[in-house]
Design an enzyme around this catalytic site. Structure first.
Site, short mmCIF file in Angstrom:
data_model
loop_
_atom_site.label_atom_id
_atom_site.label_comp_id
_atom_site.label_asym_id
_atom_site.label_seq_id
_atom_site.Cartn_x
_atom_site.Cartn_y
_atom_site.Cartn_z
CE1 TYR A 1 -4.19 1.07 -0.45
CE2 TYR A 1 -4.51 -1.10 0.50
CZ TYR A 1 -5.00 -0.02 -0.21
OH TYR A 1 -6.27 -0.05 -0.70
CD GLU B 1 -4.81 5.24 0.41
OE1 GLU B 1 -4.70 5.88 1.48
OE2 GLU B 1 -5.85 4.67 0.05
CG ASP C 1 -6.74 10.62 -24.68
OD1 ASP C 1 -5.74 9.88 -24.73
OD2 ASP C 1 -7.87 10.21 -24.32
CB THR D 1 -3.32 3.96 -22.81
OG1 THR D 1 -2.85 4.04 -24.16
CG2 THR D 1 -4.80 4.27 -22.78
CE LYS E 1 -5.74 2.30 -25.97
NZ LYS E 1 -6.77 3.37 -26.07
NE ARG F 1 -5.18 -4.16 -20.66
CZ ARG F 1 -5.66 -3.73 -21.83
NH1 ARG F 1 -6.53 -2.74 -21.88
NH2 ARG F 1 -5.28 -4.29 -22.95
C1 PLP Z 1 -7.77 3.73 -25.28
C2 PLP Z 1 -8.11 5.14 -25.06
C3 PLP Z 1 -8.45 5.61 -23.79
C4 PLP Z 1 -8.80 4.73 -22.61
O1 PLP Z 1 -7.91 3.86 -22.17
P1 PLP Z 1 -8.32 2.71 -21.14
O2 PLP Z 1 -6.97 2.30 -20.62
O3 PLP Z 1 -9.02 1.67 -21.92
O4 PLP Z 1 -9.15 3.32 -20.08
C5 PLP Z 1 -8.64 6.98 -23.62
N1 PLP Z 1 -8.53 7.81 -24.66
C6 PLP Z 1 -8.23 7.38 -25.91
C7 PLP Z 1 -8.13 8.37 -27.00
C8 PLP Z 1 -8.03 6.03 -26.15
O5 PLP Z 1 -7.77 5.61 -27.39
#
Ligand code: PLP
Length: 427
Positions: free
Chosen positions: A47, A49, A193, A219, A222, A228
């Site tokens: 933990y 936090e 994003d 993320t 990807k 993840r």
């Molecule tokens: C994949 C994605 C997310 C979300 O990611 P998660 O890990 O699935 O919550 C947010 N924004 C964009 C543009 C994405 O392609």
């Protein structure tokens, strides 16, 4: 304690599925063995936090060092001053960022989900569309490119607090300078994003958002090819103008607002094992090998674009600048749903996807999204892309023929034996 045979059998089955099939889901990748070793480790027991040096629990000296390494590496990769590596996912990163800078009811302006945007950019079924007042811009009907004029017009009409750029199904680069100038004219902040193209941005293949966007989220699983998870970055920290005071009555910096919005705002204890795995992924991204990988992603995506074009497929925006393609199947008289369902029988996994101005529902769709990051990690090169598109086309051209799909499946299973999923990893 008894061994959980049931779950480990399923993990073994999933391993086989990944080994045998062609993974074309644009948001997926294959994390390295050392990323997975870091992820499945005893730091899950801890933990922690709070943040390195400022925790609410004892015994955090070591996880402090590993979280600090993750932070420092993220800052180095993207040349930014601030990184928060705790968000459990991309959606969590966006939730925290919005909590940090918005009040309920504030207006946000993002790319419409049906045009390639993401749920967290204002969709009515998501927190972002329920807590805030969402407005959307689109891509242009004639060329499939982001309609910056429409973004500008909506920004002036609505005067949003936040403009969001970045997408989940957009195959072209972004003009971040333009987004910033639109935002500056109406006093809005800009969030990029970069969840999808982050790995390509890390290695300098695409425009970098950091100079122009106040905040950047991503993320880590990807194109960054890590575990993840999510991250929040800022090129330069700056003083918040939200009027939120700290306990001493001082104006906080944005970095404080963001850290507080991640914990305790939206999350409890950080996943220190996943943060360790993020640090490992960042270590890999810093190596020259990773540039070889991202260069191959672009080459494979271009080869795939050529192969689809040669077979008369219509690609939204005409092709790609990044790792993915959005294909409009209307001229093939096949829905995205039908294509996805028959292709998966051949062990080709991809997802149905709305195309801009789609006349079908999100459950049916007119398109499919294909991406090359995972199969590039497997070791596939440009010359394999034509074969892959040939397999896809064979199935789409005869969409109700299941035995044809099963014949393609045997060919794919045989072909993928030449590309080991992992050399040493044991389930
Ligand atoms: C994949 C994605 C997310 C979300 O990611 P998660 O890990 O699935 O919550 C947010 N924004 C964009 C543009 C994405 O392609």
């Amino acid at each position: 304690m008894q061994f959980d045979q049931e779950i480990f059998d399923l993990i073994q089955q999933e391993y086989q599925r990944q080994q045998m099939g062609l993974e074309l889901i644009a948001s997926e990748n294959i994390a390295s063995e050392q990323v997975m070793r870091a992820m499945g480790n005893i730091m899950t027991n801890k933990y922690a936090e709070g943040y390195p040096g400022k925790r609410y629990y004892g015994g955090c000296e070591i996880v402090d060092m590993s979280e600090q390494l993750a932070i420092d590496r993220a800052k180095k990769i993207f040349s930014v001053d601030f990184a928060n590596v705790q968000p459990h996912s991309g959606a969590q990163a966006n939730a925290a960022l919005m909590l940090a800078i918005l009040k309920p009811g504030d207006k946000i302006l993002g790319l419409d989900l049906s045009m390639g945007g993401h749920l967290t950019h204002g969709s009515s079924v998501n927190f972002s569309g329920k807590l805030y007042e969402p407005h959307f811009y689109a891509v242009k009907k004639e060329d499939g490119l982001v309609d910056y004029d429409m973004m500008e017009q909506k920004a002036h009409e609505q005067r949003p607090k936040l403009i969001i750029c970045g997408a989940s199904a957009y195959s072209r680069d972004w003009d971040y300078a333009r987004v910033r100038s639109i935002a500056d004219a109406v006093g809005a902040y800009v969030l990029c994003d970069m969840s999808h193209p982050a790995g390509l941005i890390a290695k300098g293949h695409l425009n970098a958002p950091f100079e122009h966007c106040h905040f950047v989220t991503s993320t880590t699983h990807k194109t960054l090819r890590g575990p993840r998870g999510g991250i929040i970055l800022m090129k330069q920290d700056f003083e918040n103008t939200m009027g939120i005071l700290d306990t001493k009555g001082n104006l906080k910096m944005m970095s404080d607002l963001i850290n507080l919005a991640v914990f305790p705002g939206t999350q409890g204890g950080p996943l220190e094992h996943v943060i360790a795995a993020k640090a490992v992924a960042f270590f890999e991204i810093m190596q020259d090998d990773f540039k070889v990988y991202t260069t191959q992603i672009l080459a494979n995506a271009k080869a795939m674009e050529k192969a689809f074009d040669a077979r008369g497929y219509h690609m939204v925006s005409g092709g790609t600048d990044n790792h993915l393609l959005l294909i409009d199947l209307r001229n093939k008289n096949v829905s995205g749903k039908k294509a996805e369902n028959m292709l998966v029988k051949a062990d080709i996994t991809l997802n149905k996807n709305m195309v801009p101005y789609d006349d079908k529902s999100p459950f049916i769709t007119s398109g499919i999204r294909v991406g090359v990051p995972a199969l590039t990690t497997r070791g596939l090169k440009e010359h394999h892309m034509d074969q892959i598109v040939h397999w896809i086309d064979t199935i789409i051209a005869d969409i109700d023929n299941e035995s044809k799909a099963l014949a393609v499946k045997s060919e794919i299973n045989e072909f993928m034996k030449g590309f080991e999923l992992y050399q040493n990893w044991k389930v």
